[in-house]
Design an enzyme around this catalytic site. Structure first.
Site, PDB file in Angstrom:
ATOM      1  N   SER A 150     -11.971 -30.353  11.669  1.00 32.48           N
ATOM      2  CA  SER A 150     -12.011 -28.938  12.058  1.00 32.48           C
ATOM      3  C   SER A 150     -13.443 -28.496  12.333  1.00 32.48           C
ATOM      4  O   SER A 150     -13.694 -27.726  13.261  1.00 32.48           O
ATOM      5  CB  SER A 150     -11.368 -28.053  10.973  1.00 32.48           C
TER       6      SER A 150
ATOM      7  N   ASN B 129     -14.309 -29.761  15.878  1.00 31.22           N
ATOM      8  CA  ASN B 129     -13.543 -29.334  17.056  1.00 31.22           C
ATOM      9  C   ASN B 129     -13.031 -27.894  17.058  1.00 31.22           C
ATOM     10  O   ASN B 129     -12.840 -27.329  18.123  1.00 31.22           O
ATOM     11  CB  ASN B 129     -12.334 -30.264  17.237  1.00 31.22           C
ATOM     12  N   TYR B 130     -12.770 -27.309  15.880  1.00 33.39           N
ATOM     13  CA  TYR B 130     -12.048 -26.040  15.872  1.00 33.39           C
ATOM     14  C   TYR B 130     -12.779 -24.857  15.246  1.00 33.39           C
ATOM     15  O   TYR B 130     -12.338 -23.722  15.390  1.00 33.39           O
ATOM     16  CB  TYR B 130     -10.703 -26.216  15.144  1.00 33.39           C
ATOM     17  N   LEU B 131     -13.871 -25.122  14.544  1.00 36.79           N
ATOM     18  CA  LEU B 131     -14.551 -24.031  13.838  1.00 36.79           C
ATOM     19  C   LEU B 131     -15.820 -23.620  14.562  1.00 36.79           C
ATOM     20  O   LEU B 131     -16.718 -24.442  14.783  1.00 36.79           O
ATOM     21  CB  LEU B 131     -14.882 -24.451  12.410  1.00 36.79           C
TER      22      LEU B 131
END
Length: 635
Positions: free
Chosen positions: A588, A591-593
Site C-alpha cells: 500500500s 502503490n496506494y497511499l
C-alpha cells in the site's frame, strides 16, 4: 472506521499557527547497561531530478522532448557443464540446449513447485519435445537429477569460499559491464534506468496455481525487442553480433524504453526508468491528485449509487451494486480470464455464485466473500452491520475477515442484500443460476469503467481503491491529534512507529495485502522471548541489590528504570511483529497511499524520522512529496 467503509471526507483541516516543537530526548543509556549496538548510518535518498520545480511544462500528451539510452543487457550464453542426467540409474547424453533445461529443473527439485503435478506435467511436455522421439529418456519419474543438483551445490559453495579480493574483482567487472546502461538521457538531464536486464531462460512459476507453471521460458533474442528513443538521438546498438532489433521507434507519448513479449503468455514486458524517475514521479502524483479529486465529489457519487441500487433496469442495478462493494471494501474490479491460460483469479465484476454466501446473524444480514484475488491471494471477508455490543464490535474489528458497513449506509446494505439475493439465485429470465455462473451477469469491467467516467472524468475502480486507502490512512493517523493516549504513543520512536503501523495495517487489511508468514517466524518469537527473559532476570537482580546495605540506590534505581523501558520496548516490538506477520504493509505504501500524508504526519508529530517508515527506495521514489508536503497537508 475500522476495515469497513468511511464517511465522506470533511473539508481540509485548517492550518495550525503553532510552531513545530522538536522531540525531547527519549532517554539515555545507563552505564551498567550492555553496550548499545552501533547506530545505523542515516540512509539518504539518492539524488533525483527535481521535475516538480520545472517551469516549462511539456505539451499535453507528451512525456519527453529527448530520450537516449543504450538498450539492454542480455544474459550470458549458457555454458554446458557436462554433468550427466541419470535415467533409470544410467547416465544419458544431452546436448547443450537439453542440458540447460535439465539444469533448470535440477535447480528447483527442492522447491514445492517441483512436487506439483501441473508443474511436472508442463515441464515434461516441453522437455520431452526438446529431447525428441528417439531419445532414451521417456518418463520424468525415471529421471534422476541428483548429479546435476550436486554440481550446482558445489558451484554455490565455491562462490562462498571466494576471497574478498576475488569478490571485489567480480563486482567491479559486473559494474563496468553495466555502467553504460545504468543511466539514460532524458531531455536535459540524466536519470537512473530501471531493470535493463532481459529475463534469462528458465522455468515459469507464475502466481498461485497457474496452469502454465513448469513450462520452459525461451531465450529472448534482440529480434524480439523493440527500442524507443528520440529521432535525433543515437539509437541503442545491438550488443550481440549478427543480430538486430525488431524495430526502433520514436514514441514520445510513451514512457517505456524497450519492450518484448514473454514466451509463455505472449504478454508485453517493458523496460522503464527507475521508480525514482521523473516520469514515474509525475505519474504517481497525477494518480494521487486524481484520488483527491474524487474526495471532493465522492458524496455526490454515493448519492447516485444509492439511487441506482433501487433501479428497475438490471444493468444499472448491477453497476451500482458492484460499485457499492468497490467503494466500501476496496475490491478490485477484475477482468475476464481464460483459466486455461491464467490462474483462476477474480475481482468484483467477475465474481461467481460460488464465491458468495448470504446469511443472517443477530445484527442482521451478512454477505460472505471467498475467492482468489490478484496474484492468487485469498480474499475471505464477511460484511455485516456493526454490533451494538462494544466488546463484540472491537473483537470483530480486529479480525481481518470481517468488515462493517459504513455508518449511514445501513439502508443501502439492506438493499444491496436484496439485490444479491436476486443475483445469486436466478437470471432475469427466471432461469436458476449454477455455482459457476457470474453474479453480475450483465456487467464487465469495461462497461463499469464507462459508467465510472460518466460519474467523474478519469474515474476508474483503481482511483476508488487509491482514494479509500489514502483516506483511511489519513483518518487513522490523525486520530493521534486528540487521542487520550497521545502522550504514551509519543513517548518513544518505538511506540510512535507502532501507532503508524497500526494505521498502515488498517489499509493493508482493507486492500487485502497479505503475505505468507515466514517459516522461521516461531523461531524468531522464541528468540524474542529468550531475550526478554534475560532482561527480566537482570531486572530482578537489580531490584534485589537495591535492598542490600551500602548499595548506590540512585544508580540502581536508574538502572531499574532503564531495564523497565527496555522490557516495554521489547513487548511493543513483539506485538508489532505478531500483528504484521501475515500482512504486507509495503504494497500500500508503494502503490496506494499518498506519500504526502506520511510526510506531513512525521513533520507534525514530533519531527518523527521519515526513515522509520519510508526505506531508501520510497524516499527516492517520493522525493517530490518530501518537498511538497508541509505539516498541515491533509489528503
Amino acid at each position: 472506521g475500522g476495515k469497513g467503509g468511511k464517511k465522506a471526507p470533511p473539508p481540509p483541516a485548517k492550518k495550525s499557527a503553532a510552531s513545530k516543537k522538536k522531540r525531547d530526548s527519549k532517554g539515555g543509556k545507563d552505564a551498567d547497561e550492555p553496550a548499545a549496538k552501533k547506530p545505523k548510518k542515516e540512509v539518504k535518498p539518492e539524488m533525483v531530478y527535481e521535475w516538480w520545480k520545472e517551469e516549462e511544462p511539456l505539451p499535453e500528451g507528451k512525456k519527453w522532448r529527448f530520450l537516449e539510452h543504450n538498450g539492454v543487457i542480455f544474459p550470458a550464453k549458457y555454458e554446458p557443464h557436462g554433468v550427466k542426467l541419470l535415467y533409470d540409474n544410467s547416465p544419458v547424453d544431452l546436448n547443450a540446449e537439453q542440458e540447460a533445461v535439465a539444469t533448470m529443473f535440477a535447480s528447483m527439485v527442492s522447491t514445492d513447485y517441483a512436487q506439483k503435478k501441473t508443474f511436472r506435467d508442463n515441464f515434461w511436455k516441453d522437455f520431452s519435445k526438446l529431447l525428441g522421439k528417439d531419445h532414451a529418456v521417456k518418463d520424468l519419474s525415471k529421471c534422476d537429477f541428483k548429479r546435476i543438483v550436486e554440481h550446482l551445490e558445489t558451484e554455490k559453495e565455491k562462490k562462498k569460499t571466494l576471497t574478498k579480493e576475488e569478490k571485489l574483482l567480480i563486482k567491479e567487472t559486473r559494474e563496468k559491464l553495466e555502467a553504460p546502461y545504468v543511466t539514460v538521457i532524458l531531455d536535459t538531464h540524466t536519470e537512473k534506468n530501471g531493470n535493463f536486464r532481459v529475463e534469462p531462460a528458465g522455468l515459469f512459476r507464475g502466481r498461485g496455481e497457474h496452469p502454465k507453471m513448469g513450462k520452459v521460458k525461451g531465450v529472448i533474442a534482440p529480434e524480439n525487442l523493440s527500442m524507443n528513443c528520440a529521432a535525433e538521438s543515437c539509437p541503442p546498438r545491438c550488443p550481440l553480433p549478427g543480430h538486430a532489433w525488431q524495430s526502433v521507434c520514436h514514441k514520445d507519448e510513451t514512457t517505456w524504453l524497450a519492450f518484448y513479449r514473454d514466451t509463455i503468455n505472449g504478454e508485453f514486458k517493458y523496460i522503464f526508468l527507475s521508480a525514482g524517475s521523473s516520469l514515474k514521479g509525475q505519474s504517481d502524483r497525477e494518480k494521487f491528485e486524481k484520488a483527491r479529486e474524487l474526495s471532493k465529489v465522492v458524496g455526490d457519487i454515493r448519492t447516485k449509487i444509492t439511487q441506482g441500487l433501487k433501479s428497475n433496469t438490471s444493468l444499472i442495478m448491477q453497476q451500482n451494486t458492484a460499485l457499492w462493494f468497490i467503494d466500501l471494501l476496496a475490491i478490485r474490479a477484475g477482468n475476464e480470464k481464460d483459466t486455461s491460460e491464467e490462474a483462476d483469479t477474480v475481482g468484483c465484476c467477475s465474481l461467481r455464485v460460488e464465491h458468495i454466501t448470504l446469511g443472517q446473524d443477530e445484527e442482521g444480514p451478512t454477505i460472505m466473500f471467498n475467492f482468489l484475488g490478484k496474484d492468487s491471494i485469498e480474499y475471505k471477508n464477511t460484511l455485516k452491520l456493526i454490533p451494538q455490543d462494544e466488546e463484540r464490535a472491537k473483537e470483530l474489528e480486529d479480525n481481518p475477515q470481517y468488515s462493517f458497513v459504513r455508518q449511514g449506509e445501513e439502508s443501502n446494505f439492506k438493499q444491496v442484500y436484496k439485490n444479491m439475493e436476486r443475483l445469486v439465485r436466478k437470471y432475469d429470465t427466471g432461469k436458476a443460476k449454477k455455482p459457476e455462473d457470474d453474479v453480475f451477469d450483465e456487467l464487465t469491467t469495461s462497461s463499469l469503467n464507462v459508467y465510472l467516467k460518466e460519474l467523474m472524468p478519469g474515474l476508474t475502480a483503481k482511483v476508488f481503491r487509491t482514494f479509500n486507502a489514502s483516506y483511511t490512512l489519513d483518518q487513522e493517523l490523525y486520530k493521534l491529534e486528540d487521542h487520550p493516549r497521545k502522550k504514551e504513543f509519543m513517548k518513544s520512536d518505538t511506540t510512535q512507529l507502532k501507532f503508524y503501523n497500526d494505521a498502515n495495517y488498517q489499509v493493508a487489511v482493507l486492500c487485502n495485502h497479505s503475505r505468507a508468514v515466514s517459516k522461521t517466524f516461531d523461531v524468531q518469537m522464541d528468540k524474542m522471548d529468550e531475550k526478554k527473559d534475560e532482561i527480566v532476570k537482570e531486572l530482578k537482580e537489580a531490584q534485589k541489590s537495591l535492598k542490600e546495605k551500602g548499595a548506590d540506590k540512585d544508580k540502581i534505581k536508574k538502572k531499574i528504570n532503564t531495564l523497565e523501558e527496555r522490557i516495554h520496548k521489547h513487548d511493543t516490538q513483539k506485538e508489532i511483529k505478531q500483528k504484521l506477520a501475515g500482512v504486507a504493509l509495503g504494497t500500500s505504501k508503494l502503490n496506494y497511499l499518498d506519500p504526502r500524508i506520511t510526510v506531513a504526519w512525521c513533520k507534525k508529530f514530533g519531527d518523527f524520522a521519515l526513515s522509520k517508515v519510508f526505506n531508501k527506495t520510497l524516499q527516492t521514489k517520493f522525493k517530490w512529496a518530501l518537498d511538497e508536503a508541509d505539516e498541515d497537508f491533509r489528503f
